[in-house]
Enzyme design. Structure first.
Site, PDB file in Angstrom:
ATOM      1  N   ASN A   8       0.541  -1.184   0.205  1.00 48.29           N
ATOM      2  CA  ASN A   8       0.070  -0.137   0.193  1.00 48.29           C
ATOM      3  C   ASN A   8       0.747   1.339  -0.037  1.00 48.29           C
ATOM      4  O   ASN A   8       1.767   1.483   0.800  1.00 48.29           O
ATOM      5  CB  ASN A   8      -0.992  -0.011   1.302  1.00 48.29           C
ATOM      6  N   ARG A  19       5.058  18.725   0.633  1.00 49.75           N
ATOM      7  CA  ARG A  19       5.476  19.650  -0.173  1.00 49.75           C
ATOM      8  C   ARG A  19       4.853  19.581  -1.688  1.00 49.75           C
ATOM      9  O   ARG A  19       4.564  18.597  -1.999  1.00 49.75           O
ATOM     10  CB  ARG A  19       7.198  19.404  -0.142  1.00 49.75           C
ATOM     11  N   HIS A  44      -5.801   3.690  -1.614  1.00 48.36           N
ATOM     12  CA  HIS A  44      -6.824   3.966  -1.144  1.00 48.36           C
ATOM     13  C   HIS A  44      -7.379   5.385  -1.489  1.00 48.36           C
ATOM     14  O   HIS A  44      -6.849   6.517  -0.543  1.00 48.36           O
ATOM     15  CB  HIS A  44      -7.194   3.691   0.429  1.00 48.36           C
ATOM     16  N   ARG A  46      -8.900   8.837  -1.203  1.00 50.34           N
ATOM     17  CA  ARG A  46     -10.048   9.534  -0.539  1.00 50.34           C
ATOM     18  C   ARG A  46     -10.600  10.720  -1.185  1.00 50.34           C
ATOM     19  O   ARG A  46      -9.777  11.296  -2.199  1.00 50.34           O
ATOM     20  CB  ARG A  46      -9.709   9.596   1.074  1.00 50.34           C
ATOM     21  N   GLU A  76      -8.734   0.413  -3.176  1.00 48.29           N
ATOM     22  CA  GLU A  76      -9.697   0.231  -1.912  1.00 48.29           C
ATOM     23  C   GLU A  76     -10.389   1.475  -1.983  1.00 48.29           C
ATOM     24  O   GLU A  76      -9.957   2.735  -2.268  1.00 48.29           O
ATOM     25  CB  GLU A  76      -8.871   0.320  -0.686  1.00 48.29           C
ATOM     26  N   THR A 106      -8.230   6.535   8.815  1.00 46.62           N
ATOM     27  CA  THR A 106      -7.977   5.257   8.285  1.00 46.62           C
ATOM     28  C   THR A 106      -9.279   4.409   8.434  1.00 46.62           C
ATOM     29  O   THR A 106     -10.089   4.385   9.296  1.00 46.62           O
ATOM     30  CB  THR A 106      -6.671   4.629   8.809  1.00 46.62           C
ATOM     31  N   HIS A 200      -4.191  -4.447   7.861  1.00 43.84           N
ATOM     32  CA  HIS A 200      -4.281  -3.415   8.903  1.00 43.84           C
ATOM     33  C   HIS A 200      -3.200  -3.435  10.021  1.00 43.84           C
ATOM     34  O   HIS A 200      -3.685  -4.637  10.804  1.00 43.84           O
ATOM     35  CB  HIS A 200      -5.661  -2.928   9.269  1.00 43.84           C
ATOM     36  N   ASP A 201      -2.126  -2.854  10.186  1.00 48.01           N
ATOM     37  CA  ASP A 201      -1.266  -2.921  11.270  1.00 48.01           C
ATOM     38  C   ASP A 201      -0.591  -4.146  11.283  1.00 48.01           C
ATOM     39  O   ASP A 201      -0.284  -4.643  12.525  1.00 48.01           O
ATOM     40  CB  ASP A 201      -2.117  -2.456  12.726  1.00 48.01           C
ATOM     41  N   GLY A 223       0.636  -1.133   4.409  1.00 48.35           N
ATOM     42  CA  GLY A 223       1.227   0.263   4.082  1.00 48.35           C
ATOM     43  C   GLY A 223       2.040   0.639   5.088  1.00 48.35           C
ATOM     44  O   GLY A 223       3.244   1.051   5.130  1.00 48.35           O
ATOM     45  N   HIS A 224       1.424   1.058   6.302  1.00 50.77           N
ATOM     46  CA  HIS A 224       1.977   2.016   7.251  1.00 50.77           C
ATOM     47  C   HIS A 224       3.158   1.194   7.744  1.00 50.77           C
ATOM     48  O   HIS A 224       4.296   1.651   7.870  1.00 50.77           O
ATOM     49  CB  HIS A 224       0.837   2.221   8.367  1.00 50.77           C
TER      50      HIS A 224
END
Length: 250
Positions: A8, A19, A44, A46, A76, A106, A200-201, A223-224
């Protein structure tokens, strides 16, 4: 088959957007991830475009088509008409529908398929008619009735929300309880003919135990945690580390 890894790139886009500059490059780091063996890229978009911009979608599509034709593009999002139009133009291999409110930072819960299934079914049909595999974001709380209702929408897969599991770091007993619930959800989904994704996580540390409980887990979208590790190890090495955690021979 080992669990596939989709990277992700939202967090990369979020950093870029701080920036008015073209770096870090979403497609540049996406290329490195795919070169290192990632199965695909996830975004994803948004409505406020706070990370992935709508203009990123054709660039990612071109990257995959021109350089990595075996890779997959996973988009997503909440199935608004605007989102569905974006998807139609980008032609992803997989669409993952989530019940996000636009104000959410999120994704933090799955659909209530028992009450929303009738609404989701024609959307799933529309996306499948365009050639996409459809995955629906689902709570991994062990509710068998929810998985049955998810299957009745006609979707191909569910993506289990693993946030509660990710939040148990440092607490093995809590982690074990969450894995049991996720495993029960996966078992029911599979019994109803669905494939199972997760996201997720998720981290290099917590992936192996999850996959040991759900050995048929098709794909994880990360992703994160992956982006955080890439700051330390570099994108290519990080993808390799996550692939190993997924059970892939690297």
């Amino acid at each position: 088959m080992p669990t596939e890894l989709s990277v992700n790139v939202n967090a990369i886009a979020l950093l870029r957007n701080r920036r008015d500059l073209p770096w870090p490059s979403v497609t540049g780091l996406g290329r490195i991830a795919l070169q290192a063996g990632a199965h695909g890229l996830t975004v994803h978009p948004r409505p406020d475009q706070r990370h992935i911009r709508f203009s990123d979608l054709p660039d990612i599509r071109r990257l995959i088509d021109s350089e990595f034709p075996e890779a997959e593009f996973n988009i997503e999002g909440y199935p608004s008409e605007a989102f569905l139009e974006l998807v139609a133009r980008a032609a992803p291999e997989q669409v993952t529908l989530v019940p996000d409110d636009p104000s959410q930072p999120t994704s933090d819960h799955g659909f209530d398929f028992k009450s929303e299934g009738a609404w989701l079914a024609p959307i799933v049909e529309r996306l499948k008619a365009q050639g996409a595999r459809v995955s629906l974001f689902a709570d991994g709380d062990g509710d068998a009735d929810q998985m049955k209702a998810a299957a009745e929408t006609g979707c191909d897969r569910v993506e289990l929300y693993t946030g509660p599991y990710g939040g148990t770091w440092g607490d093995p007993e809590a982690a074990s309880r969450e894995i049991d619930k996720l495993g029960a959800s996966a078992d029911t989904a599979i019994a109803h003919g669905l494939g199972v994704n997760a996201g997720h996580d998720l981290t290099v540390a917590n992936l192996p135990a999850l996959i040991a409980r759900i050995p048929s887990l098709a794909e994880v979208s990360i992703g994160h945690g992956l982006t955080a590790d890439a700051l330390e190890f570099g994108m290519a090495e990080t993808v390799i580390r996550f692939r190993r955690a997924c059970g892939q021979a690297v």
